[in-house]
Scaffold this motif. Sequence first.
Motif, PDB file in Angstrom:
ATOM      1  N   UNK A  89      55.307 116.905  58.450  1.00  0.00           N
ATOM      2  CA  UNK A  89      56.289 117.489  59.360  1.00  0.00           C
ATOM      3  C   UNK A  89      56.947 118.672  58.679  1.00  0.00           C
ATOM      4  N   UNK A  90      57.146 119.757  59.428  1.00  0.00           N
ATOM      5  CA  UNK A  90      57.724 120.990  58.905  1.00  0.00           C
ATOM      6  C   UNK A  90      59.037 121.256  59.618  1.00  0.00           C
ATOM      7  N   UNK A  91      60.083 121.644  58.863  1.00  0.00           N
ATOM      8  CA  UNK A  91      61.443 121.684  59.372  1.00  0.00           C
ATOM      9  C   UNK A  91      62.126 123.024  59.101  1.00  0.00           C
ATOM     10  N   UNK A  92      63.026 123.381  60.021  1.00  0.00           N
ATOM     11  CA  UNK A  92      63.938 124.510  59.827  1.00  0.00           C
ATOM     12  C   UNK A  92      65.237 124.182  60.556  1.00  0.00           C
ATOM     13  N   UNK A  93      66.094 123.377  59.945  1.00  0.00           N
ATOM     14  CA  UNK A  93      67.294 122.884  60.644  1.00  0.00           C
ATOM     15  C   UNK A  93      68.365 123.954  60.802  1.00  0.00           C
ATOM     16  N   UNK A  94      69.231 123.711  61.772  1.00  0.00           N
ATOM     17  CA  UNK A  94      70.427 124.533  61.951  1.00  0.00           C
ATOM     18  C   UNK A  94      71.582 123.610  62.330  1.00  0.00           C
ATOM     19  N   UNK A  95      72.692 123.637  61.583  1.00  0.00           N
ATOM     20  CA  UNK A  95      72.974 124.569  60.486  1.00  0.00           C
ATOM     21  C   UNK A  95      72.175 124.235  59.237  1.00  0.00           C
ATOM     22  N   UNK A  96      72.186 125.172  58.296  1.00  0.00           N
ATOM     23  CA  UNK A  96      71.486 125.021  57.023  1.00  0.00           C
ATOM     24  C   UNK A  96      72.524 124.830  55.926  1.00  0.00           C
ATOM     25  N   UNK A  97      72.282 123.879  55.051  1.00  0.00           N
ATOM     26  CA  UNK A  97      73.210 123.621  53.953  1.00  0.00           C
ATOM     27  C   UNK A  97      72.829 124.474  52.752  1.00  0.00           C
ATOM     28  N   UNK A  98      73.784 125.247  52.251  1.00  0.00           N
ATOM     29  CA  UNK A  98      73.515 126.167  51.147  1.00  0.00           C
ATOM     30  C   UNK A  98      74.691 126.143  50.165  1.00  0.00           C
ATOM     31  N   UNK A  99      74.423 126.608  48.962  1.00  0.00           N
ATOM     32  CA  UNK A  99      75.476 126.868  47.986  1.00  0.00           C
ATOM     33  C   UNK A  99      75.393 128.329  47.573  1.00  0.00           C
TER      34      UNK A  99
END
Length: 241
Positions: free
Chosen positions: A58-68
């Motif tokens: 499975x390939x994912x591109x979630x929104x929102x994206x968690x970043x630092x």
Amino acid sequence: MAQIPWLDPSSILFPSPALALNDPNGLLAIGGDLSPDRILSAYRQGIFPWFNPGDPILWWSPSPRTVIFPEHLHISKSLRKVIRSGTYRVSFDHCFTDVMRACAAPRAYASGTWISEEMIASYTELHKRGHAHSVEVWKTQGENEELVGGLYGMALGKIFFGESMFSRADNASKVALAFLVDQLKVWDFKLIDCQVANDHLFSLGAVEIPREEFQQLLVDFARVAPNYPLHWSNLKPEDDH
């Protein structure tokens, strides 16, 4: 569930991340393989694989994206004290596959792992090519040093894509992240992708941003020429926190 496209096994192209589902959040495509070239293509578009071994990929591109954002990493006073104590030694790229296997090991809060043997083989090849990197945390045990924590991920341009971390001793994974971020700041990295949210990441300064903002950061920074070596094993992290 809406119809999810299956990837063409003869192509490393992906659908636009804008087509990802809202429920489950970010699911974009199924199938394909875990070849290094496909994984690179995915990361450059803000897509990552996440699935249970034995199931279709499975390939994912979630929104929102968690970043630092590196400059916003939160290091507590207690963690600074641990770092300055000299309890741990930190290295980069010294045993990448060992770090992946440690991240894949059973954990008290999880019944399984998404880090399959096929995934370990593919990311190890990406490590050999200079794209994937590890941070190792060592502790002296008697006459030997033991690997007690670390993390691994991908570096493209000025973005580091964090994949997983592990800890077998107090604060070991946090120490790994602190030293990584210090080095990324030296190289003017703009972002650390953490993929999906959890309280641990938020405690370290992670934030959530919309997919559109994340995709623009990829355009701006993931394809710039790196100003750092392909292999990081010669780095000598300094205790200057």
